[in-house]
Design an enzyme around this catalytic site. Structure first.
Site, mmCIF file in Angstrom:
data_model
loop_
_atom_site.group_PDB
_atom_site.id
_atom_site.type_symbol
_atom_site.label_atom_id
_atom_site.label_comp_id
_atom_site.label_asym_id
_atom_site.label_seq_id
_atom_site.Cartn_x
_atom_site.Cartn_y
_atom_site.Cartn_z
ATOM 1 N N ASN A 141 0.818 -1.172 -0.084
ATOM 2 C CA ASN A 141 0.225 -0.110 -0.040
ATOM 3 C C ASN A 141 0.922 1.288 -0.120
ATOM 4 O O ASN A 141 1.796 1.259 0.787
ATOM 5 C CB ASN A 141 -0.831 0.069 1.275
ATOM 6 C CG ASN A 141 -1.886 1.164 1.243
ATOM 7 O OD1 ASN A 141 -2.826 1.206 0.371
ATOM 8 N ND2 ASN A 141 -1.760 2.148 2.005
ATOM 9 N N GLU A 142 0.445 1.983 -0.915
ATOM 10 C CA GLU A 142 1.415 3.520 -1.013
ATOM 11 C C GLU A 142 2.624 3.225 -0.682
ATOM 12 O O GLU A 142 3.285 3.825 0.298
ATOM 13 C CB GLU A 142 0.926 4.371 -0.095
ATOM 14 C CG GLU A 142 -0.491 4.816 -0.665
ATOM 15 C CD GLU A 142 -1.065 6.353 0.215
ATOM 16 O OE1 GLU A 142 -0.415 6.429 1.323
ATOM 17 O OE2 GLU A 142 -1.700 6.849 -0.233
ATOM 18 N N GLU A 299 -7.964 5.941 -3.812
ATOM 19 C CA GLU A 299 -8.110 6.554 -2.555
ATOM 20 C C GLU A 299 -8.276 7.840 -3.004
ATOM 21 O O GLU A 299 -7.605 8.730 -3.566
ATOM 22 C CB GLU A 299 -7.075 6.435 -1.539
ATOM 23 C CG GLU A 299 -6.995 5.080 -0.984
ATOM 24 C CD GLU A 299 -5.734 5.034 -0.011
ATOM 25 O OE1 GLU A 299 -5.378 6.310 0.648
ATOM 26 O OE2 GLU A 299 -5.104 4.084 0.425
ATOM 27 N N TRP A 307 -4.635 14.619 8.834
ATOM 28 C CA TRP A 307 -3.291 14.643 8.824
ATOM 29 C C TRP A 307 -2.789 15.975 8.573
ATOM 30 O O TRP A 307 -1.516 16.149 8.554
ATOM 31 C CB TRP A 307 -2.542 13.418 7.900
ATOM 32 C CG TRP A 307 -3.180 13.359 6.659
ATOM 33 C CD1 TRP A 307 -3.897 12.186 6.323
ATOM 34 C CD2 TRP A 307 -3.088 14.148 5.452
ATOM 35 N NE1 TRP A 307 -4.362 12.323 5.044
ATOM 36 C CE2 TRP A 307 -3.862 13.582 4.404
ATOM 37 C CE3 TRP A 307 -2.663 15.443 5.163
ATOM 38 C CZ2 TRP A 307 -4.121 13.973 3.219
ATOM 39 C CZ3 TRP A 307 -2.672 16.043 3.925
ATOM 40 C CH2 TRP A 307 -3.545 15.254 2.718
ATOM 41 N N GLU A 347 -6.844 7.095 12.361
ATOM 42 C CA GLU A 347 -7.412 8.089 11.512
ATOM 43 C C GLU A 347 -8.925 8.051 11.778
ATOM 44 O O GLU A 347 -9.806 7.969 10.916
ATOM 45 C CB GLU A 347 -7.154 7.242 10.064
ATOM 46 C CG GLU A 347 -5.575 7.317 9.573
ATOM 47 C CD GLU A 347 -5.297 6.554 8.342
ATOM 48 O OE1 GLU A 347 -6.157 5.620 8.183
ATOM 49 O OE2 GLU A 347 -4.368 7.149 7.687
ATOM 50 N N LYS A 348 -9.376 7.886 13.045
ATOM 51 C CA LYS A 348 -10.784 7.963 13.325
ATOM 52 C C LYS A 348 -11.385 9.593 12.885
ATOM 53 O O LYS A 348 -12.640 9.373 12.989
ATOM 54 C CB LYS A 348 -10.804 7.791 14.755
ATOM 55 C CG LYS A 348 -10.349 8.451 15.805
ATOM 56 C CD LYS A 348 -10.646 7.977 17.289
ATOM 57 C CE LYS A 348 -9.789 8.987 18.399
ATOM 58 N NZ LYS A 348 -8.186 8.550 17.970
ATOM 59 N N HIS A 350 -10.823 10.823 10.031
ATOM 60 C CA HIS A 350 -10.758 11.084 8.509
ATOM 61 C C HIS A 350 -11.970 10.472 8.143
ATOM 62 O O HIS A 350 -12.580 9.554 8.659
ATOM 63 C CB HIS A 350 -9.518 10.079 8.181
ATOM 64 C CG HIS A 350 -9.111 10.155 6.902
ATOM 65 N ND1 HIS A 350 -10.116 9.985 5.590
ATOM 66 C CD2 HIS A 350 -8.165 10.488 6.296
ATOM 67 C CE1 HIS A 350 -9.460 10.212 4.584
ATOM 68 N NE2 HIS A 350 -8.273 10.813 5.017
HETATM 69 C C1 GAL Z 1 -3.228 6.969 2.655
HETATM 70 C C2 GAL Z 1 -3.256 5.605 3.149
HETATM 71 C C3 GAL Z 1 -4.580 5.184 3.941
HETATM 72 C C4 GAL Z 1 -5.076 6.107 4.777
HETATM 73 C C5 GAL Z 1 -5.185 7.580 3.817
HETATM 74 C C6 GAL Z 1 -5.693 8.870 4.813
HETATM 75 O O1 GAL Z 1 -2.039 7.506 2.717
HETATM 76 O O2 GAL Z 1 -3.030 4.692 2.082
HETATM 77 O O3 GAL Z 1 -4.461 3.920 4.521
HETATM 78 O O4 GAL Z 1 -4.096 6.292 5.537
HETATM 79 O O5 GAL Z 1 -3.932 7.951 3.644
HETATM 80 O O6 GAL Z 1 -5.674 9.799 4.270
#
Ligand code: GAL
Length: 656
Positions: A141-142, A299, A307, A347-348, A350
């Site tokens: 992932n990323e 995504e 963040w 990430e709650k 987000h």
């Molecule tokens: C990306 C990541 C996800 C999540 C998302 C939040 O960097 O792949 O898992 O963290 O950002 O913005």
């Protein structure tokens, strides 16, 4: 048009899953990425596996007709692995070992990590190879989001092997790295280290090679996982999610793209001025990586992220507009992080498709609405980008090289320079693609290549040939300066482009913060200026006014062969770029595709395929716009007859 999200049901009790499926059906979701962070659940100990929950989930998805983009789950190693093998943990440039407790705490070059990761990938592939829910593989992932630069002993060893492959002999490396400077000459490859924190500026060519190496190390990890998957399921496409957005520059995605079966990208709105347009520029860049073919938006966010220092929600209409802007640039799938907003974890806060407030929410209703809109865009799926007449040229290694330390200014940022020109073209109603420097740009009437800092001999020839054959090249300060070893082309700047541009600069004159230069049309420049000497056949389009450079050339143009080469020697303000563009475009055959009344207010893109030619019109403003000047049959966004486009909305018109 696919619609979906990262789906992390392992965070929820089993009864929630049924509710998820019900809501996914309601929202027209047809694909979800699963298992991304599931390693600890799938393999609770080295010799213990637990697939029951994933079997059940895959079956549930298959029954519901929802495809699984099944992740290889290698993104975040489990506690047992890092406890048993702390030597997989990455090390920073000053020797700090990164602890577990976050995610992506693994060294890209660790043989131990690689072995465990590939065992997991093999086990997953064997188990799910024939599962009806499986539509694609999602590697890791990323890649490189948090662990790109690792300075560990593993990295040092792998770096030496990489260097040996690149240079063959240590002598060649010494030449490329200019090691006679500061007594850095090496006798053996074994003496070489990654550019760890040093007493002064580390060798720039060493830094540049470390960029190349670090990108390659992650690419190799991708390839290793991909090849295992291909061995089991040659017919199932393999991808990984890129991060084409903002200042993410460490992974050379232009170099990686060919290795993927289809390009996928993650994009989050950046906290910058013109953030909406930055989204489009990123999407256009992703389209260049996909070579104009459809790609997958893996995504983005329905609303706020978590963040940034402060995380405001999206405004009404933005959820739909942002998604459709990606579709406008070639996305055939619109997916989010994530399906259901987490109740716990980092990430709650987000946003997600199903927010904390639940299905009875403005946000979830907007999600359902978008799902319906995407259904209406099904005829667009599979269509390609219709090439524009103009391209902004992007060169990943110039990005790395132009931003190295110990330069004339530390304030230069490569990508914003590209974005600024792309934005000015957009404001002028001129559609522009992004093209990667290794790709064929000969078909474009005009190529804008800001800060094309690193110009190896082969690129120099291609640019000269482009102009001779009728292309119109526009480039800017700090271009053509070094070769692939970051060694300066001698004889005066802009080195490799000096002859083509017909100019010569003996000394850079970067500007201090707050300082600016004025040009004879009243526009201003920041960051950079230069005293230019021009050959006789060079036309001076703008001169500096006042200061030390008073009366000297600021923007030049040289007709050459059937084309021309233009040089802009300062960081022009937006009005300066807007003022010069019509002059640069004149006689190139480039036409604006937006009628004068709508310039600066809408963005247009075009996709073309077997089911027709489609024009996307994106409302950049907070006003209702009359777009009836655009011919075509409405597919979404406006009514036939009135063609009134809501604030922040997107219309799609079928042109044929
Ligand atoms: C990306 C990541 C996800 C999540 C998302 C939040 O960097 O792949 O898992 O963290 O950002 O913005």
């Amino acid at each position: 048009m696919s619609f979906g999200a990262d789906y992390n049901p392992e965070q929820w009790p089993r009864e929630v899953w049924d509710d998820d499926i019900r809501l996914m059906k309601q929202a027209n979701v047809d694909v979800v990425s699963i298992g991304i962070f599931s390693w600890a659940r799938l393999q609770p100990a080295q010799d213990r596996w637990d697939f029951d929950w994933l079997d059940e989930l895959m079956d549930l998805l298959a029954q519901a007709g929802i495809g699984a983009d099944l992740a290889t789950a290698t993104a975040s190693p489990p506690a047992w692995l890092v406890t048993q093998h702390p030597e997989v943990l990455p090390v920073t440039e000053n020797g700090t070992v990164l602890s577990p407790g976050g995610r992506q705490h693994w060294r890209p070059t660790s043989p131990v990590f690689r072995e465990h990761a590939l065992t997991l990938v093999r086990t997953l592939a064997e188990r799910y190879r024939d599962h009806p829910a499986l539509v694609a593989w999602h590697v890791n992932n990323e890649l490189g989001c948090h662990n790109l630069y690792d300075y560990s002993e593993d990295a040092a060893a792998a770096f030496r092997v990489w260097l040996q492959r690149r240079y063959g002999t240590v002598d060649r490396l010494n030449r490329a790295w200019s090691t006679d400077f500061w007594s850095q000459r090496y006798q053996e490859f074994d003496q070489i280290l990654p550019p760890r924190t040093a007493a002064s500026f580390p060798n720039p060519a060493q830094q540049l090679d470390f960029h190349r190496f670090s990108s390659d190390a992650l690419k190799e990890h991708f390839i290793a996982e991909r090849d295992v998957l291909r061995g089991f399921t040659p017919e199932v496409p393999v991808t990984t999610n890129f991060m084409v957005m903002g200042e993410v520059k460490g992974m050379n995605f232009a170099d990686w793209a060919e290795e993927l079966d289809f390009v996928a990208n993650d994009h989050y709105r950046q906290p910058v001025a013109d953030s909406r347009e930055e989204l489009s520029f990123s999407a256009a860049t992703t389209s260049s990586l996909a070579q104009g073919r459809p790609w997958f938006l893996m995504e983005h966010s329905t609303s706020a992220v978590n963040w940034q220092p402060i995380n405001p929600p999206k405004r009404p209409g933005e959820l739909q507009r942002d998604s459709l802007a990606h579709v406008a640039h070639g996305a055939d799938a619109v997916c989010y992080f994530q399906w259901r907003q987490s109740a716990g974890g980092a990430e709650k806060y987000h946003s997600a498709m199903v927010p904390h407030a639940g299905e009875d929410s403005r946000l979830y209703r907007s999600v359902v609405e978008l799902g319906e809109t995407l259904r209406r865009l099904d005829p667009v799926a599979g269509s390609h980008r219709r090439p524009a007449q103009v391209a902004v040229l992007m060169d990943w290694e110039s990005w790395w090289a132009s931003e190295l330390d110990s330069h004339p200014t530390e304030d230069l940022r490569y990508r914003p320079e590209l974005f600024a020109w792309w934005l000015s073209l957009l404001d002028a109603g001129i559609r522009a693609d992004v093209v990667q420097s290794h790709q064929d740009f000969s078909g474009y009437d005009m190529v804008v290549a800001p800060v094309l800092h690193m110009v190896p001999a082969a690129l120099q020839k291609r640019l000269e040939h482009y102009v001779e054959s009728g292309g119109h090249l526009v480039t800017t300060f700090f271009s053509g300066i070094v070769d692939e070893d970051d060694r300066v082309w001698l004889g005066g700047y802009p080195g490799a482009l000096r002859a083509l541009l017909g100019i010569r600069v003996e000394e850079f004159a970067p500007l201090t913060r707050g300082e600016m230069v004025v040009l004879d049309d009243g526009s201003t420049g920041r960051l950079w200026s230069e005293p230019i000497d021009c050959a006789a056949d060079v036309e001076i389009l703008r001169r500096y006014r006042g200061g030390d450079l008073d009366g000297r050339a600021a923007i030049t143009r040289r007709a050459h062969g059937k084309g021309s080469a233009t040089y802009v020697s300062t960081q022009l303000d937006a009005s300066g770029r807007s003022a010069i563009l019509p002059e640069l475009v004149r006689d190139t055959g480039v036409i604006a595709e937006v009628p004068a009344s709508l310039r600066g207010r809408v963005e247009v893109t075009r996709r073309t395929g077997e089911t027709g030619d489609f024009l996307f019109v994106i409302n950049r403003t907070d006003d209702v716009l009359d777009i009836s000047e655009f011919p075509g049959e409405p597919v979404i966004g406006v009514e036939q007859g009135s063609k009134l486009l809501d604030p922040r909305a997107v219309a799609v018109l079928r042109e044929s």
